[in-house]
Design a protein around this motif. Structure first.
Motif, PDB file in Angstrom:
ATOM      1  N   LEU A  94      10.223  15.063 -54.240  1.00 41.86           N
ATOM      2  CA  LEU A  94       9.565  14.633 -55.463  1.00 41.86           C
ATOM      3  C   LEU A  94       8.163  14.135 -55.133  1.00 41.86           C
ATOM      4  N   ALA A  95       7.221  14.398 -56.028  1.00 48.65           N
ATOM      5  CA  ALA A  95       5.847  13.941 -55.833  1.00 48.65           C
ATOM      6  C   ALA A  95       5.165  13.868 -57.182  1.00 48.65           C
ATOM      7  N   LEU A  96       4.111  13.065 -57.257  1.00 49.17           N
ATOM      8  CA  LEU A  96       3.302  13.055 -58.465  1.00 49.17           C
ATOM      9  C   LEU A  96       2.669  14.425 -58.651  1.00 49.17           C
ATOM     10  N   ALA A  97       2.545  14.845 -59.887  1.00 47.14           N
ATOM     11  CA  ALA A  97       1.926  16.134 -60.180  1.00 47.14           C
ATOM     12  C   ALA A  97       0.452  16.113 -59.782  1.00 47.14           C
ATOM     13  N   THR A  98      -0.116  17.294 -59.625  1.00 55.32           N
ATOM     14  CA  THR A  98      -1.500  17.425 -59.158  1.00 55.32           C
ATOM     15  C   THR A  98      -2.484  16.685 -60.051  1.00 55.32           C
ATOM     16  N   PRO A 130       2.970  15.776 -72.525  1.00 59.56           N
ATOM     17  CA  PRO A 130       2.959  17.236 -72.677  1.00 59.56           C
ATOM     18  C   PRO A 130       2.967  17.965 -71.332  1.00 59.56           C
ATOM     19  N   GLU A 131       2.311  17.390 -70.339  1.00 65.79           N
ATOM     20  CA  GLU A 131       2.268  17.995 -69.013  1.00 65.79           C
ATOM     21  C   GLU A 131       3.205  17.234 -68.081  1.00 65.79           C
ATOM     22  N   PRO A 132       3.726  17.903 -67.067  1.00 61.74           N
ATOM     23  CA  PRO A 132       4.636  17.218 -66.137  1.00 61.74           C
ATOM     24  C   PRO A 132       3.898  16.185 -65.301  1.00 61.74           C
ATOM     25  N   LEU A 133       4.526  15.044 -65.113  1.00 62.07           N
ATOM     26  CA  LEU A 133       3.974  13.988 -64.271  1.00 62.07           C
ATOM     27  C   LEU A 133       4.508  14.061 -62.853  1.00 62.07           C
ATOM     28  N   VAL A 134       5.641  14.751 -62.682  1.00 64.32           N
ATOM     29  CA  VAL A 134       6.300  14.815 -61.381  1.00 64.32           C
ATOM     30  C   VAL A 134       6.563  16.259 -61.012  1.00 64.32           C
TER      31      VAL A 134
END
Length: 271
Positions: free
Chosen positions: A105-109, A95-99
């Motif tokens: 590009l980076a992992l999400a917070t 449901p929430e972005p992972l990237v």
């Protein structure tokens, strides 16, 4: 207000608080791939795992870097198209972005990664820090290898880099604990390093040093003889002369200075 109404209000408030709290994702790459959302396993499409794993290791990278590394045999345009497809699949997986996507590009917070945790722990230790309570096994450093069963070139390179990081940090921590007189903890940390790489002389040297500091001379000699036997059987070589001198000096109460790197040459084992 009636008791049941109060209880209902409390339940409603808790649910609202829970729904308002951002989800936390844990990406695990050491010992095998896994993604968890608030403690529950999350299924990730097989192809998209490679992208998520790469970002977990690199933390942040340019799009062209990710595309070229993950699809090294593909034409540039095809690699970029593959990257867009993988990003689309990742966005659909949760449901929430992972990237996070911008110029890089980076992992999400909200996504943590055990590789980053290991790196932070190692950096702190090599910079001179010692945890107040080390604990048996040093969990942050004594984890499994990076993505076992994966044979991508970048995985093999990063796996070896992380292994060396683990070993150097564990050895540094064991030496620092020994200097502080925290010998029981130092033994556990040094044993962890030896377990990770039984034929690494620097790890065995640190463990022998702890035993000598404890005045457990029989343990120091036993460890040296075990190491010498394993080294001869597996590699056909002997420990450095300096390691033997360290043990002999411990038996007599003398001190042996650390050798320069060039003095630590490995001598052939007699046949």
């Amino acid at each position: 207000m009636a008791a049941h109404e109060v209880a209902q209000d409390l339940r409603s408030g808790a649910q609202e608080t829970e729904s308002a709290r951002p989800a936390r994702y844990a990406l695990r790459l050491l010992g095998g791939f896994a993604l968890e959302r608030d403690g529950r396993s999350v299924a990730v499409p097989q192809g998209a795992r490679r992208l998520l794993a790469y970002l977990g290791v690199r933390q942040r990278c340019a799009r062209w870097e990710a595309a070229g590394t993950l699809w090294p045999g593909s034409h540039e345009e095809r690699a970029r198209a593959n990257l867009r497809t993988m990003l689309w699949r990742l966005h659909r997986a949760t449901p929430e972005p992972l990237v996070e996507e911008d110029d890089r590009l980076a992992l999400a917070t909200g996504v943590t990664c055990d590789v980053a945790t290991l790196g932070a722990a190692a950096t702190a230790l090599l910079a001179g820090g010692v945890p107040a309570g080390v604990g048996v096994g040093v969990p942050a450093l004594a984890t499994g290898e990076l993505l076992p069963g994966w044979y991508d070139d970048w995985v093999l390179t990063e796996r070896e880099r992380l292994r060396q990081t683990q070993l150097h940090a564990l050895e540094a921590l064991a030496e620092r604990l020994t200097a502080q007189g925290r010998l029981s903890e130092a033994v556990q940390v040094a044993l962890t390093a030896v377990h990770l790489e039984p034929l690494r002389e620097s790890a065995t040297r640190v463990l022998i040093g702890v035993h000598l500091a404890e005045r457990n001379l029989n343990e120091a000699v036993r460890r040296f003889e075990l190491f010498r036997a394993d080294l001869g059987r597996e590699l056909g070589i002997a420990p450095t002369r300096w390691l033997e001198q360290l043990v002999r000096a411990g038996l007599t109460g003398a001190s042996v200075p650390y050798p320069a790197p060039a003095a630590a040459a490995v001598s052939p084992s007699p046949r």
